[in-house]
Design a protein around this motif. Structure first.
Motif, PDB file in Angstrom:
ATOM      1  N   THR A  92       0.825  -1.203   0.000  1.00 31.42           N
ATOM      2  CA  THR A  92       0.000   0.000   0.000  1.00 31.42           C
ATOM      3  C   THR A  92       0.863   1.259   0.000  1.00 31.42           C
ATOM      4  OG1 THR A  92      -1.779  -1.131   1.171  1.00 31.42           O
ATOM      5  CG2 THR A  92      -1.802   1.267   1.227  1.00 31.42           C
ATOM      6  N   LEU A  93       1.945   1.229   0.770  1.00 34.49           N
ATOM      7  CA  LEU A  93       2.783   2.420   0.931  1.00 34.49           C
ATOM      8  C   LEU A  93       3.872   2.522  -0.121  1.00 34.49           C
ATOM      9  CD1 LEU A  93       3.231   2.312   4.816  1.00 34.49           C
ATOM     10  CD2 LEU A  93       1.730   3.831   3.515  1.00 34.49           C
ATOM     11  N   TYR A  94       4.362   1.375  -0.603  1.00 33.71           N
ATOM     12  CA  TYR A  94       5.501   1.378  -1.527  1.00 33.71           C
ATOM     13  C   TYR A  94       5.119   0.588  -2.776  1.00 33.71           C
ATOM     14  CZ  TYR A  94       7.882   2.768   2.754  1.00 33.71           C
ATOM     15  OH  TYR A  94       8.255   3.417   3.906  1.00 33.71           O
ATOM     16  N   THR A  95       4.825   1.317  -3.827  1.00 30.82           N
ATOM     17  CA  THR A  95       4.324   0.681  -5.053  1.00 30.82           C
ATOM     18  C   THR A  95       5.409   0.563  -6.118  1.00 30.82           C
ATOM     19  OG1 THR A  95       3.528   2.829  -5.841  1.00 30.82           O
ATOM     20  CG2 THR A  95       1.969   1.426  -4.656  1.00 30.82           C
ATOM     21  N   TYR A 101      13.454  -4.162   0.666  1.00 28.76           N
ATOM     22  CA  TYR A 101      14.590  -3.286   0.354  1.00 28.76           C
ATOM     23  C   TYR A 101      14.151  -1.831   0.322  1.00 28.76           C
ATOM     24  CZ  TYR A 101      18.255  -0.907  -2.237  1.00 28.76           C
ATOM     25  OH  TYR A 101      19.225  -0.012  -2.620  1.00 28.76           O
ATOM     26  N   VAL A 102      13.039  -1.575  -0.335  1.00 27.08           N
ATOM     27  CA  VAL A 102      12.531  -0.204  -0.412  1.00 27.08           C
ATOM     28  C   VAL A 102      12.147   0.293   0.978  1.00 27.08           C
ATOM     29  CG1 VAL A 102      10.777   1.286  -1.437  1.00 27.08           C
ATOM     30  CG2 VAL A 102      11.686  -0.631  -2.735  1.00 27.08           C
ATOM     31  N   THR A 251       7.903 -18.997   2.776  1.00 22.20           N
ATOM     32  CA  THR A 251       8.801 -18.406   1.788  1.00 22.20           C
ATOM     33  C   THR A 251       8.020 -18.118   0.512  1.00 22.20           C
ATOM     34  OG1 THR A 251       9.420 -20.642   1.164  1.00 22.20           O
ATOM     35  CG2 THR A 251      10.867 -19.491   2.683  1.00 22.20           C
ATOM     36  N   GLY A 252       8.321 -17.018  -0.092  1.00 28.10           N
ATOM     37  CA  GLY A 252       7.589 -16.594  -1.283  1.00 28.10           C
ATOM     38  C   GLY A 252       6.511 -15.578  -0.974  1.00 28.10           C
ATOM     39  N   LEU A 253       6.231 -15.361   0.328  1.00 31.86           N
ATOM     40  CA  LEU A 253       5.191 -14.409   0.695  1.00 31.86           C
ATOM     41  C   LEU A 253       5.541 -12.990   0.256  1.00 31.86           C
ATOM     42  CD1 LEU A 253       2.469 -14.423   2.293  1.00 31.86           C
ATOM     43  CD2 LEU A 253       3.784 -13.708   4.295  1.00 31.86           C
ATOM     44  N   GLU A 254       6.842 -12.719   0.157  1.00 31.03           N
ATOM     45  CA  GLU A 254       7.294 -11.378  -0.212  1.00 31.03           C
ATOM     46  C   GLU A 254       7.287 -11.144  -1.715  1.00 31.03           C
ATOM     47  OE1 GLU A 254      10.684 -13.975  -1.024  1.00 31.03           O
ATOM     48  OE2 GLU A 254       9.124 -13.877   0.496  1.00 31.03           O
ATOM     49  N   ALA A 255       6.958 -12.179  -2.497  1.00 31.57           N
ATOM     50  CA  ALA A 255       7.051 -12.066  -3.957  1.00 31.57           C
ATOM     51  C   ALA A 255       6.136 -10.987  -4.516  1.00 31.57           C
ATOM     52  CB  ALA A 255       6.737 -13.407  -4.609  1.00 31.57           C
ATOM     53  N   ILE A 256       4.969 -10.803  -3.907  1.00 30.17           N
ATOM     54  CA  ILE A 256       4.024  -9.798  -4.406  1.00 30.17           C
ATOM     55  C   ILE A 256       4.628  -8.402  -4.295  1.00 30.17           C
ATOM     56  CG2 ILE A 256       1.742  -8.767  -4.102  1.00 30.17           C
ATOM     57  CD1 ILE A 256       1.596 -11.589  -5.159  1.00 30.17           C
ATOM     58  N   SER A 257       5.206  -8.098  -3.130  1.00 33.33           N
ATOM     59  CA  SER A 257       5.781  -6.758  -2.936  1.00 33.33           C
ATOM     60  C   SER A 257       7.021  -6.563  -3.794  1.00 33.33           C
ATOM     61  CB  SER A 257       6.129  -6.534  -1.460  1.00 33.33           C
ATOM     62  OG  SER A 257       7.123  -7.433  -1.032  1.00 33.33           O
TER      63      SER A 257
END
Length: 650
Positions: A92-95, A101-102, A251-257
């Motif tokens: 939501t905050l970082y697109t 990393y961002v 693991t892989g949950l961060e793939a969307i972001s």
């Protein structure tokens, strides 16, 4: 007439026609396709997450492990809930691609953010190796359970895995849209396959027909003996270790972001919806597989095959023809989703690497889009390193899991900590709730990293413990080099591009009298220097005499040839000394022209090996000296002569 080189024509044939830069905005994924492509890694981890829990518990407490697996799974699902809320905040905050990393860069600064960068890069590399290895395990398990004794295929683990990684790299080099079409379907097939197993098992369980696995079968993990102590004899250490192992389900949950830039607009909303859908599917699958293991007592095997999920499918469907058909469907769907789960890094790694490179912490060549608008250099780098890791570990899922979880949970820690810092600085609705959720996500993730680092240190985790600080140091060192270059540019006085030398000389290095040398001499005249010198270093006296005689007899050039003695055959040393003497008065600038003959055929390259780059590196270190390599297409000149025409020097 086309001027395309043979290698480019091969590249075009393999990858398709090149896409223009304007197509970048069109190469986006819809939510359904994105769920299949980006969530494959996360959803497919349910195929081995519960097995990793049992791999710790079974040797410690025996059959009591099948009771403990459910509370451990419940704890993992609570972590899943926290991380889903955390990453919903992230998208939501970082697109922009980059995920944790961002978040870390914006809240802790670029140097600290390199911890997240290294964590994600390591995670992506290990993900490829783990997912592909697990996919091959699924195929071997199918052969074990449905092949009527057709076993002994373990030797194919590594070659099949290598071939799959090569195929994934090829698919992604063709571009994100093609990869989306290719890799979205298996995720949905896997959901349907596991759902079918759970449904059939539930029906058979209610009728009392669901069998249990043979705990005494050859090759199973040895059963421990539960004591009378805490939790059926399991110590807190064992439970924490099984919890950390089961964390590989997340693991892989961060793939969307990390891949948010591949979503269509509005990116934040679409990514959040896909993230929630992915987490719900993952929760159902993990809980279902663990619950079924609780009832069937499916136990891991020492060599990894047959897998727990394969055993559950066999027990649920039975031994008949329809049962075998169901097993084949489940295992093929599992193998496909695991293989395509390895595709997620091929989407996320290049985007993250390009983003880090834009911040000048990685080489800038990683920011370039290739033939099909993919970040080809990042894809190739990921392929090479993941293949090396797979070969070193022998494609063993158990050996790779420790490396896998440390990287991804470090990224979770950085995301949660960064968002906690973000909300602490702001007054907003639900501020305390957001701080609590993100702080808990960071704390639990850090605990998982610590547990893995301690319990798996001697089993391979030491590699990541060593790689992390070295990786962070390397990224910071690259950035320092870029900053030094920028600082040097800023310190130059105004008008630094104006010439300071009063005289200008040009050397043309002569190896032989040919069209390439004549082109260099023509270019030297066009520079209009004060003096032009054609220089040959006499390493071979016989060749030098013949060259001098040929030079004197030709009318093609008006510049005299100078022979420079080089008795010790140290060409670079002699050239360096001559250039230093020429510019020693501090008023003479020197340009050295190095003719370079270009050949399209292999024979020409072997027969005429150039030394231009070596000479350029040697002379480029001297003040007042510039080196220019002048390429000349010798192959085209020869073809022109064969056609009966005069060759051109331009």
């Amino acid at each position: 007439m086309t001027l395309d080189r043979p290698m480019y024509r091969v590249k075009r044939r393999l990858l398709g026609k090149p896409l223009t830069t304007e197509r970048v905005s069109q190469e986006k994924l819809g939510n359904r396709t994105a769920l299949g492509v980006l969530a494959s890694d996360c959803i497919s981890s349910s195929a081995y997450g519960s097995e990793q829990i049992l791999r710790v518990l079974v040797p410690a407490v025996g059959t009591a492990a099948f009771t403990l697996v459910l509370p451990v799974t419940g704890a993992i699902l609570l972590v899943l809930l926290l991380l889903t809320l955390c990453y919903s905040d992230v998208v939501t905050l970082y697109t922009r691609a980059g995920g944790s990393y961002v978040v870390a860069r914006e809240n802790f600064g670029p140097d600290v953010a390199q911890v997240a960068a290294v964590a994600l890069l390591v995670d992506y590399i290990v993900t490829v190796a783990v997912q592909v290895s697990a996919g091959t395990n699924a195929l071997i398990s199918l052969a074990h359970l449905a092949g009527n004794g057709w076993t002994g295929l373990d030797h194919l683990q590594v070659p099949v895995s290598v071939a799959v990684i090569a195929l994934l790299a090829y698919g992604n080099l063709r571009g994100v849209r093609e990869a989306g079409r290719m890799f979205a379907l298996p995720a949905y097939l896997f959901m349907a396959a596991v759902g079918l197993v759970l449904l059939v098992a539930a029906v058979r369980g209610l009728t009392g027909e669901l069998p249990r696995a043979d705990l005494e079968a050859p090759g199973v993990v040895p059963l421990g003996t539960p004591g009378d102590g805490w939790l059926y004899g399991a110590s807190l250490f064992i439970v924490l270790r099984s919890f950390a192992n089961g964390g590989s389900s997340l693991t892989g949950l961060e793939a969307i972001s990390n891949g948010i830039s591949t979503f269509r607009s509005p990116q934040g909303r679409n990514a959040r919806r896909t993230l929630v859908a992915m987490s719900c599917v993952l929760a159902v699958l993990v809980l279902g597989v663990s619950t079924l293991a609780h009832y069937t007592h499916a136990v891991p095997y020492t060599d990894g095959t047959p897998t727990v999920i394969a055993q559950e499918a066999r027990l649920a469907f039975g031994q008949g023809p329809w049962g075998t058909a169901g097993l084949v469907f489940v295992q093929l769907a599992t193998a496909l989703v695991l293989y395509t789960g390895a595709n997620t890094p091929f989407t996320g790694f290049p985007f993250l690497a390009s983003f880090v490179a834009q911040d000048r912490f990685l080489p800038r060549l990683l920011t370039r889009r290739g033939h099909r608008l993919a970040f080809s250099n990042g894809i190739i780098a990921l392929t090479v390193v993941s293949l090396a890791l797979l070969l070193v570990t022998g494609a063993s899922v158990d050996r790779l899991v420790a490396l896998y979880a440390i990287g991804v949970f470090t990224a979770f820690t950085m995301a949660g900590a960064g968002l906690t810092a973000y909300h602490l600085r702001r007054q907003e609705p639900l501020r305390r709730l957001k701080i609590t959720v993100n702080a808990l996500a960071a704390g639990i993730s850090a605990a998982v990293v610590l547990i893995f680092a301690v319990t798996k240190f001697t089993e391979g985790a030491w590699l990541v413990v060593v790689v992390f600080p070295l990786g962070v140091w390397a990224l910071v060192r690259i950035n320092r080099e870029y900053r030094h270059e920028a600082a040097a540019l800023e310190r130059l006085p105004s008008g630094a591009d104006r010439p300071r030398a009063r005289r200008r000389e040009v050397f043309v290095l002569v190896d032989t009298l040919d069209l390439a040398t004549l082109k260099a001499l023509r270019y030297a005249h066009e520079l209009r220097p004060d003096r032009i010198r054609a220089v040959h270093f006499a390493i071979d006296e016989t060749h030098a005499r013949r060259l001098s005689a040929a030079w004197e007899s030709t009318s093609a050039t008006s510049v005299a040839l100078e022979l420079v003695e080089c008795p010790d055959r140290r060409l670079r040393h002699a050239m360096r000394e001559l250039a230093a003497r020429t510019t020693s008065d501090e008023e003479t600038s020197l340009t050295v022209l190095v003719p370079r003959r270009m050949y399209s055929n292999v024979l020409g390259k072997l027969l005429h090996r150039g030394t231009g780059e070596t000479m350029a590196r040697t002379l480029g270190q001297l003040p007042h000296v510039a080196v220019t390599i002048l390429p000349y297409d010798a192959t085209r000149a020869l073809r022109t002569l064969e056609a009966g025409e005069a060759p051109r020097l331009d």
